[in-house]
Design a protein around this motif. Structure first.
Motif, PDB file in Angstrom:
ATOM      1  N   MET A   1      19.351  31.830  65.695  1.00 12.66           N
ATOM      2  CA  MET A   1      18.729  32.425  64.579  1.00 12.66           C
ATOM      3  C   MET A   1      19.406  32.625  63.401  1.00 12.66           C
ATOM      4  N   ASP A   2      18.936  31.962  62.419  1.00 13.59           N
ATOM      5  CA  ASP A   2      19.435  31.921  61.173  1.00 13.59           C
ATOM      6  C   ASP A   2      19.092  33.383  60.510  1.00 13.59           C
ATOM      7  N   ARG A   3      20.454  33.859  60.050  1.00 17.40           N
ATOM      8  CA  ARG A   3      20.412  35.203  59.224  1.00 17.40           C
ATOM      9  C   ARG A   3      20.175  35.189  57.712  1.00 17.40           C
ATOM     10  N   PRO A   4      19.383  36.233  57.274  1.00 10.56           N
ATOM     11  CA  PRO A   4      18.858  35.984  56.104  1.00 10.56           C
ATOM     12  C   PRO A   4      20.291  36.081  54.924  1.00 10.56           C
ATOM     13  N   ARG A   5      20.389  35.456  54.018  1.00 14.42           N
ATOM     14  CA  ARG A   5      21.411  35.574  52.848  1.00 14.42           C
ATOM     15  C   ARG A   5      20.960  36.199  51.814  1.00 14.42           C
ATOM     16  N   ILE A   6      21.446  37.558  51.832  1.00 14.07           N
ATOM     17  CA  ILE A   6      21.053  38.417  50.800  1.00 14.07           C
ATOM     18  C   ILE A   6      22.271  38.936  49.857  1.00 14.07           C
ATOM     19  N   SER A   7      21.897  38.949  48.492  1.00 13.52           N
ATOM     20  CA  SER A   7      23.083  39.473  47.743  1.00 13.52           C
ATOM     21  C   SER A   7      22.726  40.959  47.581  1.00 13.52           C
ATOM     22  N   GLY A  75      42.185  38.343  51.488  1.00 10.41           N
ATOM     23  CA  GLY A  75      41.220  38.081  52.347  1.00 10.41           C
ATOM     24  C   GLY A  75      40.013  38.924  52.776  1.00 10.41           C
ATOM     25  N   PHE A  76      40.169  40.215  52.661  1.00 11.45           N
ATOM     26  CA  PHE A  76      39.098  40.989  52.443  1.00 11.45           C
ATOM     27  C   PHE A  76      37.991  40.979  51.501  1.00 11.45           C
ATOM     28  N   SER A  77      38.564  40.559  50.364  1.00  9.28           N
ATOM     29  CA  SER A  77      37.863  40.445  49.078  1.00  9.28           C
ATOM     30  C   SER A  77      36.937  39.262  49.213  1.00  9.28           C
ATOM     31  N   VAL A  78      37.624  38.288  49.948  1.00  8.81           N
ATOM     32  CA  VAL A  78      36.808  36.851  50.124  1.00  8.81           C
ATOM     33  C   VAL A  78      35.709  37.464  51.254  1.00  8.81           C
ATOM     34  N   LEU A  79      36.162  37.775  52.388  1.00  5.69           N
ATOM     35  CA  LEU A  79      35.292  38.019  53.497  1.00  5.69           C
ATOM     36  C   LEU A  79      34.141  38.883  53.373  1.00  5.69           C
ATOM     37  N   GLN A  80      34.220  39.616  52.555  1.00  5.52           N
ATOM     38  CA  GLN A  80      33.126  40.974  52.069  1.00  5.52           C
ATOM     39  C   GLN A  80      32.137  40.243  51.531  1.00  5.52           C
ATOM     40  N   ARG A  81      32.325  38.956  51.015  1.00  8.88           N
ATOM     41  CA  ARG A  81      31.302  38.149  50.259  1.00  8.88           C
ATOM     42  C   ARG A  81      30.144  37.431  51.248  1.00  8.88           C
ATOM     43  N   TYR A  82      30.620  37.243  52.643  1.00  7.57           N
ATOM     44  CA  TYR A  82      29.636  36.752  53.511  1.00  7.57           C
ATOM     45  C   TYR A  82      29.265  37.578  54.762  1.00  7.57           C
ATOM     46  N   PRO A  83      28.620  38.557  54.285  1.00 11.75           N
ATOM     47  CA  PRO A  83      28.277  39.427  55.490  1.00 11.75           C
ATOM     48  C   PRO A  83      27.216  38.871  56.604  1.00 11.75           C
ATOM     49  N   HIS A  84      26.449  37.782  56.050  1.00 12.41           N
ATOM     50  CA  HIS A  84      25.650  37.110  57.030  1.00 12.41           C
ATOM     51  C   HIS A  84      26.687  36.455  58.216  1.00 12.41           C
ATOM     52  N   THR A  85      27.853  36.185  58.016  1.00 10.21           N
ATOM     53  CA  THR A  85      28.640  35.510  59.143  1.00 10.21           C
ATOM     54  C   THR A  85      29.367  36.761  60.179  1.00 10.21           C
ATOM     55  N   TYR A  88      27.551  42.004  64.548  1.00 11.03           N
ATOM     56  CA  TYR A  88      26.763  43.151  64.249  1.00 11.03           C
ATOM     57  C   TYR A  88      26.654  43.965  65.651  1.00 11.03           C
ATOM     58  N   LEU A  89      26.432  45.186  65.690  1.00 10.58           N
ATOM     59  CA  LEU A  89      26.270  46.145  66.972  1.00 10.58           C
ATOM     60  C   LEU A  89      24.727  45.852  67.233  1.00 10.58           C
ATOM     61  N   LYS A  90      23.789  45.487  66.457  1.00 11.41           N
ATOM     62  CA  LYS A  90      22.476  45.372  66.537  1.00 11.41           C
ATOM     63  C   LYS A  90      22.218  43.991  66.056  1.00 11.41           C
ATOM     64  N   PRO A  91      20.941  43.251  66.774  1.00 17.08           N
ATOM     65  CA  PRO A  91      20.607  42.230  66.078  1.00 17.08           C
ATOM     66  C   PRO A  91      20.063  42.263  64.671  1.00 17.08           C
ATOM     67  N   ILE A  92      20.395  41.168  64.063  1.00 20.23           N
ATOM     68  CA  ILE A  92      19.847  41.345  62.473  1.00 20.23           C
ATOM     69  C   ILE A  92      18.583  40.530  62.267  1.00 20.23           C
ATOM     70  N   THR A  93      17.759  41.353  61.754  1.00 17.06           N
ATOM     71  CA  THR A  93      16.432  40.767  61.416  1.00 17.06           C
ATOM     72  C   THR A  93      16.342  41.041  59.720  1.00 17.06           C
ATOM     73  N   ARG A  94      15.137  40.358  59.471  1.00 22.14           N
ATOM     74  CA  ARG A  94      14.554  40.437  58.150  1.00 22.14           C
ATOM     75  C   ARG A  94      14.458  41.996  57.617  1.00 22.14           C
ATOM     76  N   GLU A  95      14.128  42.865  58.261  1.00 17.41           N
ATOM     77  CA  GLU A  95      13.839  44.095  58.170  1.00 17.41           C
ATOM     78  C   GLU A  95      15.171  44.934  57.985  1.00 17.41           C
ATOM     79  N   ASN A  96      16.174  44.643  58.856  1.00 20.10           N
ATOM     80  CA  ASN A  96      17.451  45.426  58.765  1.00 20.10           C
ATOM     81  C   ASN A  96      18.584  44.910  58.022  1.00 20.10           C
ATOM     82  N   ALA A  97      18.272  43.526  57.537  1.00 20.76           N
ATOM     83  CA  ALA A  97      19.594  42.747  56.994  1.00 20.76           C
ATOM     84  C   ALA A  97      20.244  43.441  55.823  1.00 20.76           C
ATOM     85  N   TYR A  98      19.357  43.882  54.933  1.00 19.35           N
ATOM     86  CA  TYR A  98      19.842  44.532  53.667  1.00 19.35           C
ATOM     87  C   TYR A  98      20.857  45.462  53.891  1.00 19.35           C
ATOM     88  N   GLU A  99      20.178  46.735  54.780  1.00 18.04           N
ATOM     89  CA  GLU A  99      21.079  47.762  55.157  1.00 18.04           C
ATOM     90  C   GLU A  99      22.155  47.520  56.051  1.00 18.04           C
TER      91      GLU A  99
END
Length: 163
Positions: A1-7, A75-85, A88-99
């Motif tokens: 499943m593709d995770r949403p990319r959110i700013s 490294g952490f400064s770059v890594l924090q730009r890609y949370p969709h990668t 996570y402890l729970k599956p990411i959905t469109r509803e919970n992606a932002y939080e």
């Protein structure tokens, strides 16, 4: 499943943690440069569990901690730009992606700050041992730094289960 990319825009707390991280990084580099002339030719680089020095190396090794600190910061400064990668402890959905992404980015910022704090503590202990030529030192500050780091990870795990 593709995770949403959110700013995820940073909030005031994020700016504060980033500022503290940058200050810690600069302090690590400053301490090495400031104390370089006073360091003896060989400095302690490892302590056993009782805080007794069990390995000595060239004073040039004082620059390893600032080097690793720069890598951690970058490294952490770059890594924090890609949370969709992230994992996570729970599956990411469109509803919970932002939080979920917001919490994960906060964790990355916190880990960056906590690691830099630990490196500052360790470098300060090494410099004190080298300049004061003590055979041992209390490791309580390192233990408190680790407790701070683990506490932040625990906070993230608790918060992420509630998302």
């Amino acid at each position: 499943m593709d995770r949403p990319r959110i700013s995820i825009p940073p909030d005031l707390g994020d700016y504060v943690v980033e500022g503290i991280s940058l200050i810690l990084l600069l302090l690590v580099v400053y301490l090495a440069g400031q104390h370089w002339p006073q360091l003896p030719p060989r400095i302690p680089v490892h302590l056993n569990g009782a805080g007794v020095v069990d390995q000595w190396e060239s004073r040039n090794t004082i620059w390893i901690i600032p080097g690793i600190s720069l890598l951690i910061y970058g490294g952490f400064s770059v890594l924090q730009r890609y949370p969709h990668t992230y994992n996570y402890l729970k599956p990411i959905t469109r509803e919970n992606a932002y939080e979920s992404y917001r919490l994960a980015i906060k964790l990355m910022r916190f880990l960056k700050m906590a690691c830099l704090l630990l490196f500052l503590i360790i470098q300060n202990l090494i410099i004190k041992l080298a300049i004061e030529v003590k055979p041992s030192i209390s490791l309580l500050p390192v233990g408190l730094g680790l407790l701070f780091l683990l506490g932040g990870i625990g906070w993230y795990a608790w918060k992420s289960y509630r998302v």
